[in-house]
Design a protein around this motif. Structure first.
Motif, short mmCIF file in Angstrom:
data_model
loop_
_atom_site.label_atom_id
_atom_site.label_comp_id
_atom_site.label_asym_id
_atom_site.label_seq_id
_atom_site.Cartn_x
_atom_site.Cartn_y
_atom_site.Cartn_z
N SER A 165 -4.85 50.47 26.86
CA SER A 165 -6.24 50.03 26.83
C SER A 165 -6.73 49.88 25.55
CB SER A 165 -6.98 51.17 27.79
OG SER A 165 -7.14 52.52 27.17
N GLN A 166 -6.27 50.77 24.50
CA GLN A 166 -6.92 50.60 23.25
C GLN A 166 -6.30 49.40 22.36
OE1 GLN A 166 -5.50 53.81 21.28
NE2 GLN A 166 -6.22 55.35 22.72
N THR A 167 -5.61 48.63 23.05
CA THR A 167 -5.05 47.46 22.45
C THR A 167 -5.91 46.15 22.52
OG1 THR A 167 -3.47 46.68 24.10
CG2 THR A 167 -2.48 48.34 22.25
N LEU A 168 -6.69 46.21 23.58
CA LEU A 168 -7.42 44.87 24.10
C LEU A 168 -8.50 44.69 22.97
CD1 LEU A 168 -7.64 45.56 27.78
CD2 LEU A 168 -5.85 44.35 26.53
N SER A 169 -8.97 45.77 22.47
CA SER A 169 -10.45 45.62 21.29
C SER A 169 -10.15 44.48 20.45
CB SER A 169 -10.40 46.87 20.77
OG SER A 169 -11.71 47.01 19.90
N GLY A 170 -11.14 43.59 20.67
CA GLY A 170 -11.24 42.32 19.56
C GLY A 170 -10.36 41.31 19.81
N ARG A 171 -9.58 41.25 21.01
CA ARG A 171 -8.61 40.17 21.21
C ARG A 171 -9.18 39.45 22.24
NH1 ARG A 171 -4.11 41.12 18.05
NH2 ARG A 171 -3.84 43.15 17.59
N ILE A 172 -10.21 39.86 22.95
CA ILE A 172 -10.42 38.85 24.30
C ILE A 172 -12.05 38.64 24.29
CG2 ILE A 172 -10.21 38.69 26.71
CD1 ILE A 172 -7.86 40.51 26.81
#
Lengths: 1140, 594
Positions: free
Chosen positions: A254-261
């Motif tokens: 859940s922390q890896t979505l930040s800023g990517r979508i």
């Protein structure tokens, strides 16, 4: 507790269905075993049966017919093989070998079948380097085909453009091909990769890197209950490859979505291992109630996004608009679809990833030092009319180090936190398959340590996944997916709240640990953060076992072309076994005056905060069974493409939990319940049941892939509502127009390769609301009342009065957007504007019902919220010689507004909440009311000249007299319209590849949220250094900050005011990854397919001008600062990825 | 062979498929909560109903819940460090738009309008539901009915003496009812409460014992009636709103019309009715030879049960709400308590000398040794510098093996000062300490190693001493001085103090003094300073002591220091009705001066 369980709801199953299911499973098991045992080596050529009936056909045509009927393709040289020879063939259900034997009967042509590729040759060609003898004047090109990361691709097709001359790469990706003299361009292709055309003139070696095909419009994207080509998609749907996710060295997906979508905002409130899920919002906040999106993993809602192994994720799709309507009543907050990897035909490919990382807090507050703190205490004393407690000389001693026993200068964070904590992530994956069976197998382990010295806090995870697809016959496909996970969170028994609270208020004038190494003194209720973060206070060990299983069968109905049925059964279970063992610990106190004969201070130790160890054990068993069946009908008539899908799905959940407690452990040696004493035992337990049933469907029509239309619907039934209102209908319609397919466009706007306009409108629902609102209900309170001298009596209360008319919360979602490729598809632009209206929001009518009724109201469908905004994505990719680069910027903005809810009439305008954004805590609207700080009263004259709080004095914060009535009271508070969720968030991604190197960088930022900054300072604990530097004193009357204060004592401390309210806007260097792939030549020497080493980082730098002491994503819940967050991690990681 | 299997699979599959399609069989979505009960399950079962009534008991406010409301009076101050707005209360800054601590703390939340009405609804719901139902155990039903009338009266009495006349609501509202309700007059409210007390007294047993001990009894109902009638007869409610500068609705905040003697008489009769039950007597009212009077008095609060108890709440260690752990809350810093309550000079100095004289800082002898020869209750109620208490916690014991309260500070050889173990700036803990040099000793059980062990002494909502003092007060107000004096002296006798001889206004003063001391921190003073209308005189700047031991000296010096700004505003005789509530219910009229 109960709430947590709800996600994995359970229910009863149907005995009949279960029986059939069981039989099917057994049958399948048998089939699977036989396949695995005997047929694993079978190839496409053996399973594909062809029927030909050709009279006097040329060989060339016969081969063409075979190519059309199957997936075979032929490679041969017309110069070597006489393809104009006529043959007669009549076969039924023959294998390719038999057919080819017939075709070339009596010639010297022989053939080699490699998967789907068949090479035809003559003996002389075979004797030499394949086909090199085709033409002696031919030149030869050699090279290697690899993927982006340098891993060789075996079996890639290399064909001379415009001919059928070609070859496939060998196991090491190498090829060598003789070219006709007129050959100009080679075409490189491989399944799942983008086809590349490369000029060969003047070249003898060609090393080619193939890119994943998924970039661009040909990409196929998972949507609800199906997949769709990006080109013909009409919804606002974002897609992210798993490969992007694993660039972030975080242990929680859940922390890896930040800023990517674009349009996704995520906030990581806490970094505590095992409890660090980021909050995710799709297009902001839309409802007063639950705003969490629906997470669907491989078609099943309720599975964890956070804990899935990121390297087993194929892709993540986010449905942002009415396209989510297929998920009906759960879709209003958007849907995140996670698709895990599956096997593909090919040799087994084994990948091993090893990561070792180190983490530390992104931010810890910088606190005042000993002398500064002593100064502040003296100031407080003098403001209160007491004699300052320290002399100037004493103040200095706290930092001079002259008397470390009596005058320490403690840095509490340094005492409690390690400079770096370790984390690692390892996994091994194997994928591959044949025509019949494809498999993806994965095992992994993760570890993340807490920040504390000698920490008892950490998270461990072990998981495995087996995704198997089998083709039983031409028309039947089955899949069996099994996923298992053990998540083990270990935490201190005094939680991070207490640890960070006591560390933050840690008074620098006392010891964290005594100079002789003895455990430090009691800070609050025995809690010394240095001590309680270790196992001295026991541990809380929470093990959660998760099992997700899916069985799916896919049947093409042989007698109707395009019609297929899919059925699946998905059983998820999770079990908890948690043990919380609280043990008393040691503290040492010195009275500051007793010394031993050697003049060494005498410490006295005590065991706190109780004397006997206590054990609580918790267990739960949750189950969710999802059954669905889907009919799919696909038809293409001339230029009309039509897809019809409809299905039914049921989901039942059930679960139960219990816990047991004992204290009076005589020994801590055996932390088991039996060893506890007989007194004060306790236990409890509860279960739950829920059920959902729904029907859904999709109609998808396109005209020549140019005019696109889609309609999705869901008829949803939920146990949460009374019988009459149990079902709701949720439709969504979307249209698209690919203008670039029109002739006028093609003729005039050639630089824009693809341009699509799209619009959607739909209604979705939100059923994440309180259960049982339609029933009158009485519940037991957790408290007891004692009658008699010892008897504990239970307390029953009226939980609510029923609302028999309760129904769904409805979201009306409109979206318009475009997406476009420019400049040879190097530039991609996507933009969406949305306008969402949520209505029927379940909210309490409390605000207009007088409290004299004493009613505990049920929620009613009264609330209305609008939310508007946009999101976009611009990306550009290109190559300058060996330097490949891509850069993309995505962002989203949303602003919501309550258009109606139950607001108490008569509040002053500046306090109204209707017409304003949703408050931070909608259940407590007054939390966002702040006195407006106008600065600090510099002197008595300033106090006298402005309306002020009773007894205000110089150095106090000036509260604005908002209503100009010359009195400062509650009516002067003003509603702050910002809450704790940013309105804007975005990310800038940059990727570079140069020869063997690759670099990827992500900057991420968010704006439009606020956070209250407050520490428990004063007599009780330390101040921020920033406060010390900027505080008012009579010598510095023009300071920007107020005077020293004692915790909550001043009016400007115990009333929320804007002085302590800070913008949490930030930009951070979110992730970075630099990799190096070993050149192919080394690989073959080492006997591997690929080796890549990399270093990566997470949350490397943060810029947040208004909030320097805390992580801007963190949150403070209490006014006085009694709870301080566990800061998020900064991670430095090194990794190696090895492929065989 | 294979083909057959495939075919079978297709058939199975289609069967399975059809099955799912038709799985919407009736009742599939019918689920029931498994952690809650429906209406019928509760109201058809007296045992469940008893649990329902228990919850109303639980929600009666009392001051083992944090904070003791004595911190809002001239009895003490609260630790300003964790003040949460307490200081604003002491400046009478509670307004309709800002309730401050009354919206945040556990005890004070239970004083609010909405809290009382929530449990008044519970009572009404019970009464509505019971009506028309028959139960096997009529005896139990009768008892529960009596308890509910008592509990409704209890909540109303707290409500009315804080807010004045309030809407009398006798039914449980449904969602579709008209919710607006105007305030009833003060007189109507008093009559209503008294009526409920009478009903309860009729229904309730004389005594509750065993596992029912602590439930309301006939005596409790009559005692509550006594309190209500006594308060109602007092100055504030009979002042014809003279202090309000012309409030238009005096009937809401007091009686209109002058019939005060009848009111005092009613109060006296009510007290008498409790006395006439002959169930209660002062604990060790007649000190025996060799008794420690202080010990006797201490037992009134620390024993689990005494002959003086009329309505109490008992506690056990398990499941106790943390806010109700009085040892944790009030013990001195050097004992690792939270030191929430610092009694202020205006309370401490009011304890008489042993011989009945007033204590006076201007008396050099008394100033030199202020804690010598004070009346026995002083030693029970107050922790002062030099008081003996129990053994210190293990890590402090070496610094003070005996257990002597140290709230002063000590000069070191180098001229720096070191706080005593319990002083504001003490070496044991940084986060609390007394601001006045005093702590509250009352309610602490010396035999319990608190706060390590949870304190479990009962809270006395009503004890017999209150009834005697109420009786005395009513008598005095009726001019029956000797009767009144006798009852004051009964109280004084138990406290080991000489009789008083005063009469007229001196006697009233003596009564008020006795009540302040005897019922200190028993949730009376908050109401007493209002109903007697003495708040303007007593809610004034708060003072404490600075106690210093100069280097090498055994005797300290005592300096009176200012510890808290206070300011009384007459509007605070009553609580403001919240602005929100006013806006929701247009029929309400705000209290005066807000």
């Amino acid at each position: 507790m109960k709430k947590n369980l709800k996600g994995n709801a359970l229910g009863k199953t149907y005995p009949g269905a279960a029986k059939i299911l069981l039989k099917m499973k057994l049958t399948l098991c048998v089939i699977l075993i036989s396949f695995l045992g005997g047929m694993a080596s079978e190839s496409y050529s053996q399973t594909t049966k062809l029927s030909l009936d050709l009279k006097n056909a040329k060989v060339k045509d016969a081969l063409g017919v075979i190519e059309n009927q199957s997936e075979f393709f032929f490679l041969y040289s017309e110069k070597l093989i006489d393809v104009n020879r006529e043959v007669n063939i009549e076969v039924q259900g023959s294998t390719i070998e038999k057919i080819l034997d017939k075709i070339f009967e009596g010639t010297d042509v022989n053939y080699t079948v490699k998967g789907r590729q068949i090479v035809l040759a003559t003996p002389e060609a075979n004797n030499k380097d394949e086909m090199s003898s085709v033409n002696q004047q031919q030149k030869k090109v050699t090279g290697k085909v690899t993927d982006q990361s340098g891993i060789p691709i075996p079996g890639a097709a290399i064909i001379v453009k415009g001919t059928t001359i070609g070859i496939t790469s060998d196991n090491d990706g190498n090829f060598s091909l003789s070219l006709p003299s007129d050959a100009k361009v080679l075409v490189f292709s491989f399944v799942g990769m983008k086809t590349q055309e490369i000029g060969v003139e003047g070249k003898t070696t060609l090393n080619v890197k193939l890119e994943d095909e998924t970039i661009g419009i040909e990409e196929v994207v998972a949507i609800g209950y199906g997949v769709q080509k990006k080109a013909t998609m009409t919804g606002s749907i974002s897609n992210l490859k798993g490969a992007e996710l694993i660039k972030t060295p975080a242990t929680n997906v859940s922390q890896t979505l930040s800023g990517r979508i674009p349009g996704i905002t995520s906030m990581q409130r806490s970094g505590e291992p095992g409890a660090d899920d980021a909050i995710i919002r799709i297009r902001g906040t839309n409802t007063l109630g639950d705003n969490n999106p629906l997470i669907v993993v491989d078609g099943v809602p309720g599975r964890s996004l956070s804990r899935i192994d990121p390297s087993s994720i194929e892709s993540i799709t986010v449905l942002k608009d009415a396209s989510a309507a297929i998920y009906g009543s759960q879709a209003a907050n958007g849907v995140i679809l996670v698709t895990t990897k599956r096997g593909k035909p090919g040799k087994p490919e084994i990948t091993i990833n090893l990561n070792q990382g180190y983490n530390q807090p992104t931010r810890i507050p910088q606190m005042a030092n000993g002398s500064e703190y002593a100064t502040l205490l003296n100031e407080i004393d003098s403001y209160d009319g007491r004699t300052p407690r320290y002399t100037q000389e004493e103040v200095q001693r706290f930092t001079s180090g002259s008397d470390p026993w009596l005058y320490p200068n403690t840095n509490w964070f340094a005492a409690v936190l390690k400079p770096w904590s370790s984390q690692n992530n390892m996994n091994a994956q194997m994928k591959g398959g044949s025509e019949q069976i494809n498999y993806f197998l994965s095992v992994g382990s993760k570890f993340q340590d807490g920040y504390y010295h000698n920490s008892v806090s950490n998270y461990k995870q072990y998981d495995f996944r087996s995704n198997i697809d089998a083709k039983v016959s031409e028309n039947i496909k089955v899949s069996l997916d099994i996923y298992g996970r053990l998540g083990n969170t270990q935490a201190p028994t005094r939680g991070y709240g207490t640890i960070f609270r006591t560390a933050t208020l840690g008074n620098p004038n006392i010891h964290a640990i005594w100079p002789n190494g003895a455990p430090g003194p009691d800070i609050i209720e025995g809690s010394n953060p240095v001590t309680i973060s270790t196992n001295a206070a026991g541990y809380d060990n929470d093990k959660v076992y998760t099992l997700n299983s899916s069985f799916k069968i896919d049947v093409k109905i042989p007698w109707i072309k395009g019609l297929s049925l899919t059925g699946s059964a998905n059983l998820d279970k999770s079990f908890q076994n948690r043990k919380r063992f609280e043990t008393p610990w040691e503290v040492n106190t010195w009275d500051k005056k007793t010394y031993d004969e050697n003049n060494i201070p005498v410490l006295n130790s005590a065991i706190v905060p109780f004397t006997d160890a206590r054990l609580t054990q918790y267990m739960y068993d949750n189950q969710s069974l999802l059954l669905n069946s889907i009919v799919n009908y696909d038809i293409k008539l001339d230029k009309h493409g039509l897809n019809l899908m409809t299905g039914v799905e049921s989901r039942v959940g059930k679960g139960n939990n219990f816990n047991a407690y004992r204290r009076h452990f005589v020994s801590t040696a055996i932390p088991e319940l039996f060893a506890g004493g007989g007194q004060d035992k306790d236990n409890s337990g509860v279960s739950y049941e829920n059920a959902r049933l729904n029907y859904f469907g999709r109609v998808n029509y396109n005209y020549n892939e140019k005019l696109l239309f889609e309609f999705v619907w869901r008829y949803d039934g939920s146990y949460m509502f009374p019988k009459e209102n149990r079902f709701g209908f949720f439709p969504g319609v979307s249209v698209g127009w690919r203008l670039s397919e029109e002739n006028f466009w093609k003729e005039n706007l050639t630089f824009i390769e693809d341009f699509k306009l799209r619009a959607s409108y739909g209604q979705t629902g939100n059923d994440q609301i309180g259960e049982w609102q339609y029933l009158s209900s009485y519940g037991y309170s957790g408290n007891v009342y004692n009658f008699g001298l010892t008897e504990a009596n239970k307390l029953l209360y009226e939980a609510r009065i029923p609302n028999e008319n309760i129904t769904w919360e409805v979201a009306d979602q409109a979206n318009v957007g475009f997406e476009s490729y420019f400049i040879d598809k190097k530039l991609y632009v996507e933009f969406d504007y949305f306008d969402y209206k949520r209505s029927n929001i379940l909210w309490w009518r409390n605000a207009s019902v007088p409290t004299s009724t004493g009613l505990s109201l049920p929620r009613e469908n009264i609330g209305k919220v609008t939310n508007r905004g946009y999101d976009f994505n611009i990306s550009y990719r290109d190559k300058i010689r060996d330097l490949g680069y891509n850069i993309s910027f995505n962002a989203g903005y949303s602003r919501n507004e309550i258009t109606f809810w139950d607001e108490t009439p008569g509040s002053p305008k500046w306090q109204e909440s209707t017409g304003k954004p949703i408050p931070t805590n909608p259940s407590d609207v007054s939390q966002d009311l702040y006195y407006v700080s106008l600065g600090v009263f510099r002197d008595q004259a300033a106090v006298d000249s402005y309306p002020h709080w009773e007894n205000a004095r110089p150095g106090d914060i000036i509260f604005a007299d908002t209503n100009d009535d010359k009195v400062i009271n509650g009516l002067d508070r003003v509603r702050n319209e910002k809450n704790n969720i940013p309105r804007f968030s975005g990310g800038l991604n940059i990727g570079l590849t140069y020869k063997q190197f690759d670099l990827s960088v992500l900057f991420q930022g968010a704006a439009g949220a606020v956070r209250y900054i407050s520490t428990e300072s004063g007599q009780i604990g330390n101040f921020l250094k920033d406060f010390y530097d900027n505080r008012w004193t009579s010598e510095n009357p023009d300071a920007s900050g107020p005077r020293a204060f004692n915790r909550d004592a001043e009016y400007w401390r115990n009333n929320r005011n804007t002085y302590f309210l800070r913008n949490s806007d930030y930009i951070r260097f979110k992730t970075m990854e630099l990799g190096y792939s070993l050149p192919a030549t080394f690989n073959s020497k080492l006997g591997i397919r690929g080796l890549r080493i990399y270093i990566s980082g997470y949350n490397l730098l943060t810029f947040s001008p208004d909030m320097k002491d805390f992580d801007p994503e963190s949150e403070q819940l209490s006014l006085s600062g009694q709870s301080q967050p566990y800061p998020a991690q900064r991670v430095i990681n090194g990794g190696i990825s090895l492929t065989f | 062979m294979k083909k057959i299997i495939y075919k079978r699979i297709i058939y199975y599959f289609i069967g399975f498929f059809i099955l799912i399609q038709f799985s919407s069989c009736k009742g599939f979505l019918d689920k029931q909560p498994m952690d809650q009960y429906g209406e019928e399950a509760v109201w058809s079962d007296l045992a469940m109903m008893e649990h329902f009534v228990n919850n109303i008991y639980w929600n009666i406010g009392h001051s083992f819940d944090r904070p003791m409301i004595g911190v809002f009076t001239d009895e003490s101050m609260f630790d300003p460090g964790s003040d949460g707005g307490h200081g604003n209360v002491m400046k009478s800054l509670i307004t309709p738009s800002d309730y401050g601590v009354f919206d945040t703390w556990s005890r004070t939340q239970k004083m609010r309008w909405e809290h009382h009405y929530k449990y008044i609804r519970a009572c009404n719901l019970f009464l509505d539901q019971v009506e028309g139902r028959t139960y096997k155990n009529e005896e139990l039903k009768k008892r529960l009915l009596g308890e509910v009338y008592f509990l409704r009266a209890y909540h109303y009495h707290n409500l009315v003496f804080l807010y004045g006349g309030a809407p009398i609501i006798k039914k449980a509202y449904g969602l579709k009812d008209d919710f607006l309700a105007a305030r009833n007059t003060f007189e109507e409210c008093i009559n209503f409460i008294v009526e409920d007390c009478n009903k309860a007294a009729e229904l309730l047993p004389l005594k509750e014992e065993g596992s029912n001990y602590g439930r309301a009894t006939k005596g409790a109902a009559l005692a509550l009636k006594t309190r209500v009638l006594l308060y109602a007869a007092s100055d504030l409610y009979n002042s014809n709103a003279s202090w309000t500068k012309g409030y238009a609705n005096p009937e809401l905040i007091g009686f209109v019309g002058d019939d005060r003697n009848t009111r005092w008489q009613a109060a006296k009769n009510a007290a008498k009715s409790v006395m006439d039950l002959e169930l209660y007597k002062l604990h060790k009212g007649e000190p025996a030879q060799g008794d420690s009077v202080a010990q006797n008095y201490d037992e009134v609060f620390t024993l689990n049960q005494t002959s003086e108890d009329i309505f109490v709440r008992t506690f056990t260690q398990s499941n106790q709400d943390w806010t109700m752990n009085i040892g944790q809350q009030n013990l001195p810093a050097g004992y690792k308590g939270w030191a929430n309550v610092s009694p202020i000079n205006s309370m401490v100095d009011d304890f008489e000398m042993k011989n009945g004289e007033k204590f006076d800082w201007n008396n050099p002898e008394q100033k030199a040794d202020p804690y010598k020869n004070r009346e026995p209750r002083f030693y029970v109620d107050i922790f002062y510098d030099g008081a003996k208490w129990r053994q210190r916690p293990a890590d402090v014991i070496a610094a003070d093996p005996i257990g002597i309260i140290q709230t002063g500070k000590y000069e070191r050889a180098d001229g720096t000062w070191l706080g005593g173990l319990d002083a504001l700036n003490n070496p044991v803990t940084t986060w609390n300490g007394t601001y006045t040099s005093y702590y509250l000793r009352k309610f602490q059980d010396i035999s319990v190693n608190a706060p390590m062990v949870v304190t479990t002494i009962p809270w006395r909502f009503i004890r017999y001493a209150e009834i005697l003092l109420s009786y005395a007060e009513a008598c005095i107000e009726l001019g029956e001085y000797s009767e009144g004096r006798n009852y004051i002296n009964i109280i004084r006798k138990r406290a080991g103090l000489p009789d008083i001889n005063a009469s007229d206004s001196e006697l009233r003063k003596a009564l008020r003094h006795e009540r302040k001391i005897e019922l200190m921190f028993e949730d009376q003073r908050f109401f007493d300073v209002r109903r007697w209308m003495i708040a303007p005189q007593v809610i004034t700047e708060a003072y404490g002591l600075d106690i210093k031991y100069s280097y090498g000296k055994v005797k300290p010096t005592y300096d009176i220091i200012h510890v808290q700004d206070r300011d009384w505003k007459d509007r605070f005789y009553f609580f403001p009705i919240k602005l929100d509530e006013m806006n929701k219910n247009k029929l309400l009229i705000q209290n005066p001066l807000y």
